[in-house]
Design a protein around this motif. Sequence first.
Motif, PDB file in Angstrom:
ATOM      1  N   TRP A  39      62.393   7.025   9.456  1.00 25.56           N
ATOM      2  CA  TRP A  39      61.640   7.414   8.252  1.00 25.56           C
ATOM      3  C   TRP A  39      62.541   7.931   7.138  1.00 25.56           C
ATOM      4  CZ3 TRP A  39      58.956   7.258  12.799  1.00 25.56           C
ATOM      5  CH2 TRP A  39      57.670   6.737  12.752  1.00 25.56           C
ATOM      6  N   LEU A  40      63.835   8.066   7.381  1.00 24.57           N
ATOM      7  CA  LEU A  40      64.715   8.655   6.377  1.00 24.57           C
ATOM      8  C   LEU A  40      64.641   7.889   5.060  1.00 24.57           C
ATOM      9  CD1 LEU A  40      68.295  10.031   6.904  1.00 24.57           C
ATOM     10  CD2 LEU A  40      67.769   8.659   4.907  1.00 24.57           C
ATOM     11  N   GLN A  41      64.935   6.613   5.088  1.00 25.55           N
ATOM     12  CA  GLN A  41      64.950   5.844   3.840  1.00 25.55           C
ATOM     13  C   GLN A  41      63.563   5.660   3.237  1.00 25.55           C
ATOM     14  OE1 GLN A  41      67.309   2.302   3.849  1.00 25.55           O
ATOM     15  NE2 GLN A  41      69.156   3.331   4.596  1.00 25.55           N
ATOM     16  N   PRO A  42      62.529   5.286   4.019  1.00 23.79           N
ATOM     17  CA  PRO A  42      61.208   5.126   3.398  1.00 23.79           C
ATOM     18  C   PRO A  42      60.703   6.390   2.699  1.00 23.79           C
ATOM     19  CG  PRO A  42      61.217   4.158   5.584  1.00 23.79           C
ATOM     20  CD  PRO A  42      62.519   4.874   5.433  1.00 23.79           C
ATOM     21  N   PHE A  56      67.751  18.341   6.096  1.00 22.29           N
ATOM     22  CA  PHE A  56      67.520  19.777   6.225  1.00 22.29           C
ATOM     23  C   PHE A  56      66.247  20.052   7.027  1.00 22.29           C
ATOM     24  CE2 PHE A  56      65.789  23.807   4.442  1.00 22.29           C
ATOM     25  CZ  PHE A  56      66.772  24.656   4.902  1.00 22.29           C
ATOM     26  N   ALA A  57      65.200  19.259   6.785  1.00 22.02           N
ATOM     27  CA  ALA A  57      63.956  19.436   7.536  1.00 22.02           C
ATOM     28  C   ALA A  57      64.187  19.182   9.026  1.00 22.02           C
ATOM     29  CB  ALA A  57      62.879  18.502   6.994  1.00 22.02           C
ATOM     30  N   LEU A  58      64.982  18.170   9.366  1.00 26.08           N
ATOM     31  CA  LEU A  58      65.257  17.894  10.773  1.00 26.08           C
ATOM     32  C   LEU A  58      66.149  18.964  11.386  1.00 26.08           C
ATOM     33  CD1 LEU A  58      65.651  14.022  11.082  1.00 26.08           C
ATOM     34  CD2 LEU A  58      63.643  15.453  11.380  1.00 26.08           C
ATOM     35  N   ALA A  59      67.057  19.537  10.596  1.00 27.08           N
ATOM     36  CA  ALA A  59      67.878  20.640  11.100  1.00 27.08           C
ATOM     37  C   ALA A  59      66.995  21.846  11.425  1.00 27.08           C
ATOM     38  CB  ALA A  59      68.941  21.019  10.073  1.00 27.08           C
ATOM     39  N   GLY A  98      51.226  16.259   8.349  1.00 28.67           N
ATOM     40  CA  GLY A  98      51.894  16.922   7.237  1.00 28.67           C
ATOM     41  C   GLY A  98      53.129  16.176   6.786  1.00 28.67           C
ATOM     42  N   MET A  99      53.875  15.600   7.723  1.00 32.92           N
ATOM     43  CA  MET A  99      55.048  14.796   7.394  1.00 32.92           C
ATOM     44  C   MET A  99      54.647  13.600   6.528  1.00 32.92           C
ATOM     45  SD  MET A  99      57.759  13.251  10.168  1.00 32.92           S
ATOM     46  CE  MET A  99      59.230  12.333   9.673  1.00 32.92           C
ATOM     47  N   ALA A 100      53.478  13.032   6.823  1.00 29.38           N
ATOM     48  CA  ALA A 100      53.002  11.870   6.062  1.00 29.38           C
ATOM     49  C   ALA A 100      52.480  12.243   4.692  1.00 29.38           C
ATOM     50  CB  ALA A 100      51.899  11.167   6.853  1.00 29.38           C
ATOM     51  N   LEU A 101      51.872  13.416   4.571  1.00 26.93           N
ATOM     52  CA  LEU A 101      51.135  13.745   3.350  1.00 26.93           C
ATOM     53  C   LEU A 101      51.838  14.755   2.454  1.00 26.93           C
ATOM     54  CD1 LEU A 101      47.574  13.998   4.972  1.00 26.93           C
ATOM     55  CD2 LEU A 101      48.612  12.022   3.827  1.00 26.93           C
ATOM     56  N   SER A 102      52.968  15.308   2.881  1.00 24.51           N
ATOM     57  CA  SER A 102      53.671  16.303   2.064  1.00 24.51           C
ATOM     58  C   SER A 102      54.148  15.680   0.754  1.00 24.51           C
ATOM     59  CB  SER A 102      54.877  16.859   2.818  1.00 24.51           C
ATOM     60  OG  SER A 102      54.475  17.635   3.916  1.00 24.51           O
ATOM     61  N   THR A 103      53.975  16.425  -0.320  1.00 24.58           N
ATOM     62  CA  THR A 103      54.418  15.947  -1.632  1.00 24.58           C
ATOM     63  C   THR A 103      55.547  16.791  -2.214  1.00 24.58           C
ATOM     64  OG1 THR A 103      52.682  17.270  -2.675  1.00 24.58           O
ATOM     65  CG2 THR A 103      52.172  14.949  -2.187  1.00 24.58           C
ATOM     66  N   THR A 104      55.891  17.890  -1.541  1.00 23.80           N
ATOM     67  CA  THR A 104      57.005  18.728  -1.991  1.00 23.80           C
ATOM     68  C   THR A 104      57.977  18.908  -0.834  1.00 23.80           C
ATOM     69  OG1 THR A 104      56.047  20.862  -1.345  1.00 23.80           O
ATOM     70  CG2 THR A 104      55.427  19.962  -3.507  1.00 23.80           C
ATOM     71  N   SER A 105      59.218  19.214  -1.167  1.00 23.13           N
ATOM     72  CA  SER A 105      60.224  19.412  -0.130  1.00 23.13           C
ATOM     73  C   SER A 105      59.909  20.644   0.715  1.00 23.13           C
ATOM     74  CB  SER A 105      61.611  19.550  -0.768  1.00 23.13           C
ATOM     75  OG  SER A 105      61.644  20.641  -1.672  1.00 23.13           O
ATOM     76  N   THR A 106      59.238  21.636   0.146  1.00 19.83           N
ATOM     77  CA  THR A 106      58.905  22.851   0.892  1.00 19.83           C
ATOM     78  C   THR A 106      57.885  22.563   1.978  1.00 19.83           C
ATOM     79  OG1 THR A 106      59.362  24.247  -1.029  1.00 19.83           O
ATOM     80  CG2 THR A 106      58.004  25.198   0.725  1.00 19.83           C
ATOM     81  N   THR A 107      56.791  21.875   1.613  1.00 18.40           N
ATOM     82  CA  THR A 107      55.793  21.549   2.633  1.00 18.40           C
ATOM     83  C   THR A 107      56.351  20.568   3.657  1.00 18.40           C
ATOM     84  OG1 THR A 107      54.880  19.841   1.163  1.00 18.40           O
ATOM     85  CG2 THR A 107      53.798  21.995   1.162  1.00 18.40           C
ATOM     86  N   PHE A 108      57.233  19.698   3.226  1.00 18.51           N
ATOM     87  CA  PHE A 108      57.878  18.773   4.161  1.00 18.51           C
ATOM     88  C   PHE A 108      58.710  19.541   5.183  1.00 18.51           C
ATOM     89  CE2 PHE A 108      61.194  15.649   5.363  1.00 18.51           C
ATOM     90  CZ  PHE A 108      60.377  14.632   5.827  1.00 18.51           C
ATOM     91  N   ALA A 109      59.464  20.538   4.733  1.00 18.63           N
ATOM     92  CA  ALA A 109      60.283  21.337   5.654  1.00 18.63           C
ATOM     93  C   ALA A 109      59.408  22.150   6.601  1.00 18.63           C
ATOM     94  CB  ALA A 109      61.207  22.258   4.866  1.00 18.63           C
ATOM     95  N   GLY A 113      59.718  20.274   9.819  1.00 15.74           N
ATOM     96  CA  GLY A 113      60.685  21.168  10.435  1.00 15.74           C
ATOM     97  C   GLY A 113      60.051  22.180  11.360  1.00 15.74           C
ATOM     98  N   VAL A 114      59.369  23.160  10.802  1.00  9.23           N
ATOM     99  CA  VAL A 114      58.866  24.289  11.593  1.00  9.23           C
ATOM    100  C   VAL A 114      57.763  23.856  12.554  1.00  9.23           C
ATOM    101  CG1 VAL A 114      57.777  26.556  11.491  1.00  9.23           C
ATOM    102  CG2 VAL A 114      59.482  25.917   9.778  1.00  9.23           C
ATOM    103  N   LEU A 115      56.738  23.160  12.042  1.00  5.63           N
ATOM    104  CA  LEU A 115      55.563  22.851  12.864  1.00  5.63           C
ATOM    105  C   LEU A 115      55.884  21.845  13.965  1.00  5.63           C
ATOM    106  CD1 LEU A 115      52.624  23.501  13.285  1.00  5.63           C
ATOM    107  CD2 LEU A 115      52.022  21.751  11.602  1.00  5.63           C
ATOM    108  N   ILE A 116      56.558  20.763  13.638  1.00  5.25           N
ATOM    109  CA  ILE A 116      56.883  19.785  14.676  1.00  5.25           C
ATOM    110  C   ILE A 116      57.888  20.370  15.670  1.00  5.25           C
ATOM    111  CG2 ILE A 116      57.972  17.546  15.139  1.00  5.25           C
ATOM    112  CD1 ILE A 116      56.674  16.444  12.663  1.00  5.25           C
ATOM    113  N   GLY A 117      58.823  21.192  15.186  1.00  7.28           N
ATOM    114  CA  GLY A 117      59.748  21.850  16.108  1.00  7.28           C
ATOM    115  C   GLY A 117      59.008  22.724  17.110  1.00  7.28           C
TER     116      GLY A 117
END
Length: 413
Positions: A39-42, A56-59, A98-109, A113-117
């Motif tokens: 999903w990195l490039q898409p 950063f989100a994956l870290a 959330g990964m699919a629908l996030s529109t900002t880098s903060t919600t994406f992280a 990041g946090v929730l899937i981790g």
Amino acid sequence: MPSAPSLQTPPRLSALQVLACGAFIVTLSMGIRHGFGLWLQPITQAQGWTRETFSFALAIQNLSWGVFGIFAGMAADRFGAFRVLIGGAVAYALGLAGMALSTTSTTFALTTGVLIGAAQAGTTYAVIYGVIGRQIPAEKRSWAMGVAAAAGSFGQFLMVPVEGWLISQFGWQQALLFLGAAVLLIMPLALGLREPGFAGGAPVQREQTIAQALREAFRYRSFQLLMAGYFVCGFQVVFIGVHMPSYLKDNGLSPQVASYALALIGLFNVIGTYAAGALGQRMAKRHILAFIYFARAAVIAIFLIAPLTPMSVYVFSAVMGLLWLSTIPPTNAVVAQIFGVAHMSMLGGFIFFSHQIGSFMGVWLGGVLYDQTGSYNIVWYLAIALGVFAGLVNLPVRETPIARAPQRAGAAA
């Protein structure tokens, strides 16, 4: 006289049921995780983000997994794995949405990041190994853990092609939403891991409290040594998994070589993790762990010395695959052997947190030192030196049950 850890009651769930449900859960949870790079490039192209945002989100995901793994383990030991698995499955589904629908880098992280981790902490090895430790007899425990670890490796082969197909057929957002629905299959599978001893929702009474178990483990030299070795494991595998494709490209090899190399690692990892678990029934587990770390150091050194060709990459990947996650079954089996299984998920969570710190350091130092020197050489050398260090620190690990002074009867976990 000090007493050894008390023997657990005979298993009340069948070994087949525990292994089948546990293996399917790990296959699904780990399989989805292994494909996130697709999903990195898409995502970065669609959102106009940099690759650093995605990375950063994956870290954060790795660190979140490590931190929440401790608390997921505590909850699984206290109330049973079933409730933790249900919560983890729901969190995984929400995180993927959330990964699919996030529109900002903060919600994406926060979601990726946090929730899937946190979700991975509640649906992967530490929780499943706790059930195996409590329900599988000690004479088959290491083998059973090898089966579960091999299932996680098999998930990479089963799920990654499926994820690629979903992206190509339905687009990256729909693919994530489909996976969010699919991960809810963990919930019915968790029913097969509902242990009778945890019925009614009341905490199981144990001979040690959580605080007593933690003080005992962290003061025990062998536990400290196992944590040190697991740090090295995380450092090596994440550095190689993330940075080896760039290393090969820098040296003129095609991206296809890197793809085949990662596939070979996953394939041979199935064999290696199963073999390590099976051998743990016959050999001292500290010797297995020391061999794995020494062998990694030797294989990396030979890889750097030998001419870099596609064939040398494939041979390196196959051998490293055998050694990749083969540390998991013997490490967790030693923890159960030393401390018993009452707090196994929690103690396994602490050891895994050490692994995740090593993972963070491996991927971060790979990028930092490459930027500073224009080469990965320093990190390769560090991986070799750390492999020797981990081999040495595992040799003096004592696998015998710890001698305990009698605790007050009826201490709550």
